[in-house]
Design an enzyme around this catalytic site. Structure first.
Site, PDB file in Angstrom:
ATOM      1  N   TYR A 176       0.815  -1.210   0.000  1.00  0.00           N
ATOM      2  CA  TYR A 176       0.000   0.000   0.000  1.00  0.00           C
ATOM      3  C   TYR A 176       0.849   1.262   0.000  1.00  0.00           C
ATOM      4  CZ  TYR A 176      -3.874  -3.089   0.446  1.00  0.00           C
ATOM      5  OH  TYR A 176      -4.794  -4.062   0.184  1.00  0.00           O
TER       6      TYR A 176
ATOM      7  N   TYR B 264     -15.600   3.992   1.377  1.00  0.00           N
ATOM      8  CA  TYR B 264     -14.922   2.931   0.632  1.00  0.00           C
ATOM      9  C   TYR B 264     -14.038   2.131   1.588  1.00  0.00           C
ATOM     10  CZ  TYR B 264     -11.782   0.614  -2.626  1.00  0.00           C
ATOM     11  OH  TYR B 264     -11.054  -0.337  -3.301  1.00  0.00           O
TER      12      TYR B 264
ATOM     13  N   HIS C 242     -13.932  -3.371  -3.200  1.00  0.00           N
ATOM     14  CA  HIS C 242     -13.560  -4.289  -4.276  1.00  0.00           C
ATOM     15  C   HIS C 242     -13.091  -5.593  -3.656  1.00  0.00           C
ATOM     16  CE1 HIS C 242     -12.886  -0.304  -6.269  1.00  0.00           C
ATOM     17  NE2 HIS C 242     -13.555  -0.923  -7.220  1.00  0.00           N
TER      18      HIS C 242
HETATM   19  N1  ACO Z   1     -15.667 -19.486   4.723  1.00  0.00           N
HETATM   20  C1  ACO Z   1     -17.001 -19.317   4.707  1.00  0.00           C
HETATM   21  N2  ACO Z   1     -17.656 -18.326   5.403  1.00  0.00           N
HETATM   22  C2  ACO Z   1     -16.889 -17.458   6.107  1.00  0.00           C
HETATM   23  C3  ACO Z   1     -15.465 -17.566   6.158  1.00  0.00           C
HETATM   24  C4  ACO Z   1     -14.860 -18.642   5.430  1.00  0.00           C
HETATM   25  N3  ACO Z   1     -13.536 -18.846   5.432  1.00  0.00           N
HETATM   26  N4  ACO Z   1     -14.984 -16.573   6.941  1.00  0.00           N
HETATM   27  C5  ACO Z   1     -16.049 -15.860   7.385  1.00  0.00           C
HETATM   28  N5  ACO Z   1     -17.209 -16.397   6.880  1.00  0.00           N
HETATM   29  C6  ACO Z   1     -18.572 -15.936   7.111  1.00  0.00           C
HETATM   30  C7  ACO Z   1     -19.275 -16.928   8.034  1.00  0.00           C
HETATM   31  O1  ACO Z   1     -20.670 -16.836   7.783  1.00  0.00           O
HETATM   32  C8  ACO Z   1     -18.925 -16.349   9.408  1.00  0.00           C
HETATM   33  O2  ACO Z   1     -19.828 -16.748  10.435  1.00  0.00           O
HETATM   34  P1  ACO Z   1     -19.569 -18.145  11.220  1.00  0.00           P
HETATM   35  O3  ACO Z   1     -18.119 -18.185  11.641  1.00  0.00           O
HETATM   36  O4  ACO Z   1     -20.529 -18.064  12.371  1.00  0.00           O
HETATM   37  O5  ACO Z   1     -19.884 -19.238  10.231  1.00  0.00           O
HETATM   38  C9  ACO Z   1     -19.075 -14.869   9.162  1.00  0.00           C
HETATM   39  O6  ACO Z   1     -18.551 -14.682   7.820  1.00  0.00           O
HETATM   40  C10 ACO Z   1     -18.386 -13.953  10.163  1.00  0.00           C
HETATM   41  O7  ACO Z   1     -17.023 -14.317  10.270  1.00  0.00           O
HETATM   42  P2  ACO Z   1     -16.005 -13.537  11.249  1.00  0.00           P
HETATM   43  O8  ACO Z   1     -15.437 -14.501  12.236  1.00  0.00           O
HETATM   44  O9  ACO Z   1     -16.640 -12.316  11.792  1.00  0.00           O
HETATM   45  O10 ACO Z   1     -14.895 -13.087  10.173  1.00  0.00           O
HETATM   46  P3  ACO Z   1     -13.303 -13.117  10.337  1.00  0.00           P
HETATM   47  O11 ACO Z   1     -12.893 -12.453  11.588  1.00  0.00           O
HETATM   48  O12 ACO Z   1     -12.824 -14.512  10.120  1.00  0.00           O
HETATM   49  O13 ACO Z   1     -12.868 -12.186   9.106  1.00  0.00           O
HETATM   50  C11 ACO Z   1     -12.280 -11.901   6.782  1.00  0.00           C
HETATM   51  C12 ACO Z   1     -13.339 -12.419   7.774  1.00  0.00           C
HETATM   52  C13 ACO Z   1     -11.950 -10.459   7.118  1.00  0.00           C
HETATM   53  C14 ACO Z   1     -12.856 -11.969   5.362  1.00  0.00           C
HETATM   54  C15 ACO Z   1     -11.031 -12.826   6.929  1.00  0.00           C
HETATM   55  O14 ACO Z   1     -11.314 -14.081   6.371  1.00  0.00           O
HETATM   56  C16 ACO Z   1      -9.764 -12.283   6.262  1.00  0.00           C
HETATM   57  O15 ACO Z   1      -9.017 -11.508   6.852  1.00  0.00           O
HETATM   58  N6  ACO Z   1      -9.485 -12.715   5.014  1.00  0.00           N
HETATM   59  C17 ACO Z   1      -8.248 -12.310   4.320  1.00  0.00           C
HETATM   60  C18 ACO Z   1      -8.298 -10.862   3.903  1.00  0.00           C
HETATM   61  C19 ACO Z   1      -9.483 -10.600   2.994  1.00  0.00           C
HETATM   62  O16 ACO Z   1      -9.748 -11.360   2.058  1.00  0.00           O
HETATM   63  N7  ACO Z   1     -10.213  -9.497   3.251  1.00  0.00           N
HETATM   64  C20 ACO Z   1     -11.349  -9.074   2.500  1.00  0.00           C
HETATM   65  C21 ACO Z   1     -10.900  -8.602   1.177  1.00  0.00           C
HETATM   66  S1  ACO Z   1     -11.908  -7.321   0.567  1.00  0.00           S
HETATM   67  C22 ACO Z   1     -11.312  -5.906   1.286  1.00  0.00           C
HETATM   68  O17 ACO Z   1     -10.383  -5.911   1.995  1.00  0.00           O
HETATM   69  C23 ACO Z   1     -11.972  -4.676   0.995  1.00  0.00           C
END
Ligand code: ACO
Length: 139
Positions: free
Chosen positions: A15, A57, A96
Site C-alpha cells: 500500500y 470505501y 472491491h
Molecule cells: N468461509 C465461509 N464463510 C466465512 C469464512 C470462510 N472462510 N470466513 C467468514 N465467513 C462468514 C461466516 O458466515 C462467518 O460466520 P460463522 O463463523 O458463524 O460461520 C461470518 O462470515 C463472520 O465471520 P467472522 O469470524 O466475523 O470473520 P473473520 O474475523 O474470520 O474475518 C475476513 C473475515 C476479514 C474476510 C477474513 O477471512 C480475512 O481476513 N481474510 C483475508 C483478507 C481478505 O480477504 N479481506 C477481505 C478482502 S476485501 C477488502 O479488503 C476490501
C-alpha cells in the site's frame, strides 16, 4: 506501523502513502482489532465526499489467519456500519473483492452487500485480475 505490519501479512499488495493518509483522514472509520495484547485485524476506510453526500470505501478489512472465525471481522465491519448509520450524509459503503475470494464473499453476504459491478483486469499483479464491486446502500 501496526497497520503496515498487518497488511504485509494479510494482502498481496503493497500500500502506498496515500492509502495510509486516507486511512488516517477517515478517523474512527479506520480501526485496529486487538486480541489480548496482539494487534490481529484492521478495517481501513476512505471517505469520498461529493457535495452533501459521503461514500465510504473499505480499502482493507483483514484478520490474521489464526484469529479468523471468531467474530473479529464482523465486529470491525459492524462498527463501521454503525458509524455510517449515525451520519445522514453517508449513502453507501462499497469495496472491491477479488473474484476468487469466496471467504470474503460469504462474509459480506451476511451484511447484505450486493454485487453491483464486475471489473475485469482491475488488479495488475494478481491472478485472477478481476474483482467484484460490493455495495451496501444506507439511504
Ligand atoms: N468461509 C465461509 N464463510 C466465512 C469464512 C470462510 N472462510 N470466513 C467468514 N465467513 C462468514 C461466516 O458466515 C462467518 O460466520 P460463522 O463463523 O458463524 O460461520 C461470518 O462470515 C463472520 O465471520 P467472522 O469470524 O466475523 O470473520 P473473520 O474475523 O474470520 O474475518 C475476513 C473475515 C476479514 C474476510 C477474513 O477471512 C480475512 O481476513 N481474510 C483475508 C483478507 C481478505 O480477504 N479481506 C477481505 C478482502 S476485501 C477488502 O479488503 C476490501
Amino acid at each position: 506501523q501496526s497497520l503496515q505490519r498487518l497488511n504485509a501479512c494479510l494482502f498481496p499488495v503493497k500500500y502506498k502513502d496515500t492509502y495510509y493518509r486516507d486511512a488516517v483522514l477517515a478517523g474512527s472509520y479506520t480501526k485496529l482489532a486487538f486480541y489480548k495484547d496482539a494487534c490481529v485485524g484492521n478495517i481501513a476506510c476512505r471517505l469520498e465526499e461529493t457535495g452533501p453526500y459521503i461514500r465510504v470505501y473499505i480499502m482493507t478489512l483483514g484478520v490474521l489467519p489464526s484469529y479468523r472465525r471468531m467474530g473479529i471481522g464482523s465486529k470491525l465491519l459492524q462498527s463501521v456500519l454503525g458509524l455510517c448509520q449515525q451520519d445522514p450524509r453517508v449513502v453507501d459503503v462499497y469495496l472491491h473483492v477479488q473474484t476468487n475470494n469466496d471467504e470474503a464473499m460469504e462474509f459480506y453476504k451476511n451484511f447484505d452487500f450486493q454485487i453491483v459491478d464486475t471489473i475485469f483486469n482491475y488488479y495488475i499483479r494478481l491472478d485472477p485480475p478481476d474483482c467484484y464491486v460490493l455495495s451496501r446502500r444506507l439511504r
